[in-house]
Design an enzyme around this catalytic site. Sequence first.
Site, PDB file in Angstrom:
ATOM      1  N   ARG A 115       0.795  -1.219   0.000  1.00 22.93           N
ATOM      2  CA  ARG A 115       0.000   0.000   0.000  1.00 22.93           C
ATOM      3  C   ARG A 115       0.833   1.277   0.000  1.00 22.93           C
ATOM      4  O   ARG A 115       0.579   2.198  -0.780  1.00 22.93           O
ATOM      5  CB  ARG A 115      -0.932   0.061   1.226  1.00 22.93           C
ATOM      6  CG  ARG A 115      -2.205  -0.711   1.073  1.00 22.93           C
ATOM      7  CD  ARG A 115      -2.565  -1.326   2.386  1.00 22.93           C
ATOM      8  NE  ARG A 115      -1.587  -2.324   2.702  1.00 22.93           N
ATOM      9  CZ  ARG A 115      -1.650  -3.597   2.267  1.00 22.93           C
ATOM     10  NH1 ARG A 115      -2.673  -3.994   1.588  1.00 22.93           N
ATOM     11  NH2 ARG A 115      -0.696  -4.460   2.560  1.00 22.93           N
ATOM     12  N   THR A 116       1.785   1.360   0.922  1.00 24.26           N
ATOM     13  CA  THR A 116       2.465   2.651   1.099  1.00 24.26           C
ATOM     14  C   THR A 116       3.242   3.023  -0.167  1.00 24.26           C
ATOM     15  O   THR A 116       3.110   4.137  -0.686  1.00 24.26           O
ATOM     16  CB  THR A 116       3.395   2.593   2.322  1.00 24.26           C
ATOM     17  OG1 THR A 116       2.649   2.093   3.428  1.00 24.26           O
ATOM     18  CG2 THR A 116       3.935   3.968   2.660  1.00 24.26           C
TER      19      THR A 116
ATOM     20  N   ARG B 148      11.165   3.860   3.560  1.00 19.73           N
ATOM     21  CA  ARG B 148      10.798   2.817   4.543  1.00 19.73           C
ATOM     22  C   ARG B 148      12.053   2.027   4.870  1.00 19.73           C
ATOM     23  O   ARG B 148      12.813   1.643   3.980  1.00 19.73           O
ATOM     24  CB  ARG B 148       9.726   1.878   4.008  1.00 19.73           C
ATOM     25  CG  ARG B 148       9.521   0.691   4.943  1.00 19.73           C
ATOM     26  CD  ARG B 148       8.314  -0.114   4.640  1.00 19.73           C
ATOM     27  NE  ARG B 148       7.099   0.621   4.948  1.00 19.73           N
ATOM     28  CZ  ARG B 148       5.887   0.084   4.854  1.00 19.73           C
ATOM     29  NH1 ARG B 148       5.733  -1.162   4.463  1.00 19.73           N
ATOM     30  NH2 ARG B 148       4.823   0.803   5.150  1.00 19.73           N
TER      31      ARG B 148
ATOM     32  N   LYS C 142      26.218  -3.699  -1.078  1.00 18.61           N
ATOM     33  CA  LYS C 142      27.698  -3.758  -1.076  1.00 18.61           C
ATOM     34  C   LYS C 142      28.265  -3.113   0.175  1.00 18.61           C
ATOM     35  O   LYS C 142      29.476  -2.976   0.311  1.00 18.61           O
ATOM     36  CB  LYS C 142      28.253  -3.006  -2.296  1.00 18.61           C
ATOM     37  CG  LYS C 142      27.729  -3.472  -3.637  1.00 18.61           C
ATOM     38  CD  LYS C 142      28.243  -2.527  -4.735  1.00 18.61           C
ATOM     39  CE  LYS C 142      27.416  -2.631  -5.989  1.00 18.61           C
ATOM     40  NZ  LYS C 142      27.635  -1.489  -6.888  1.00 18.61           N
TER      41      LYS C 142
ATOM     42  N   HIS D 120       4.804   5.635  11.602  1.00 14.72           N
ATOM     43  CA  HIS D 120       4.344   5.564  10.210  1.00 14.72           C
ATOM     44  C   HIS D 120       3.333   6.712  10.057  1.00 14.72           C
ATOM     45  O   HIS D 120       2.130   6.506   9.996  1.00 14.72           O
ATOM     46  CB  HIS D 120       3.686   4.209   9.969  1.00 14.72           C
ATOM     47  CG  HIS D 120       3.432   3.856   8.530  1.00 14.72           C
ATOM     48  ND1 HIS D 120       3.530   4.771   7.489  1.00 14.72           N
ATOM     49  CD2 HIS D 120       3.060   2.679   7.963  1.00 14.72           C
ATOM     50  CE1 HIS D 120       3.233   4.156   6.350  1.00 14.72           C
ATOM     51  NE2 HIS D 120       2.959   2.901   6.606  1.00 14.72           N
TER      52      HIS D 120
HETATM   53  N1   CP Z   1      -0.257   0.011   5.776  1.00 13.14           N
HETATM   54  C1   CP Z   1       0.951  -0.289   5.246  1.00 13.14           C
HETATM   55  O1   CP Z   1       1.975   0.294   5.609  1.00 13.14           O
HETATM   56  O2   CP Z   1       0.921  -1.270   4.298  1.00 13.14           O
HETATM   57  P1   CP Z   1       2.180  -1.752   3.450  1.00 13.14           P
HETATM   58  O3   CP Z   1       3.145  -2.389   4.422  1.00 13.14           O
HETATM   59  O4   CP Z   1       1.628  -2.695   2.441  1.00 13.14           O
HETATM   60  O5   CP Z   1       2.799  -0.524   2.850  1.00 13.14           O
END
Ligand code: CP
Length: 308
Positions: free
Chosen positions: A57-58, A107, A86, A135
């Site tokens: 999603r993100t 991320r 590396k 998040h």
């Molecule tokens: N909600 C969320 O962070 O989903 P993903 O890990 O799929 O990005």
Amino acid sequence: MTKPIANHVLGIDAFSRVDIEDLFADATRLENLPAEQKRGMLVGRLVVSMFFEPSTRTRISFESAALRLGASVTGFSDAHGTSSAKGESLEDTVRMCASYGDALVLRHPLMGAAKRAAAVSAVPIINAGDGAGEHPTQTLVDLYTILREKGRLDGLHIGIAGDLCYGRTVHSLLLGLAKFRNIKVSWFSPAPALRLPESQQRHATLQGIDLQHVESLAELAGSVDVLYMTRIQHERFDASESKVALDSYVLRAAHVKNANPNACIIHPLPRVKEIATEVDLLPNAAYFRQAQNAIPVRQALLCKLLPT
Ligand code: CP
């Protein structure tokens, strides 16, 4: 669009209540604009997505949001294909990507990674999840969904369930909810190792949230306005000792259907097995609508970070 915001989005505390309301007004405006009017809004801007951890999603909603506004997108979804394999440091990888793009969506499995990135980046860093830390843009999506589903963000009883120790979305959500008035949060975790950390309980209480622990998922589901389910973050701890308790952590239609028919059920997703698929058929199940809300919310955020 309303006024730009400065720099990095490392945690939800980058936003005041007014900032959040302002962003949501922009998101609603964007939702209502025809697609062709959105296509030119970020032409010439380049978003770099840097995903050192898996995501559906993100990453895809950020990239879709940017592309639908006319921005370009580059980056990686698997760090094994980059020079970090590396031995290149996070800081050097960020320096490089910051010199190529106009904003970095990052991320990373380590808590604090976004803050480290911000220390060396000349362009905005958007924290798309840093280990068990935060998040923040998920919280913006969560709050927008609650507003859409319940019509308000003040005066709500929110239930949070699941892995409250390692679940970064819950950590950001509590900080986000604290910006609103008269919020009660009840919480349930299916194993002692997954309880909401004491420090976060104290912080939430100090910030004005009326916090209480409940003993069962049924009790939680039967009493709240909004039920925020989360998965167990198996990748962040050894769950073998808690297997039985975790296997019985499943929301079923009966928990909601008659017990609390107005409850709104949300989940940042991915769902593993903590929500039975029979729940998907209930009008209360808002988690797929929530995932769709990521597009206008992340579009509004990109417009603020990358004003033309
Ligand atoms: N909600 C969320 O962070 O989903 P993903 O890990 O799929 O990005």
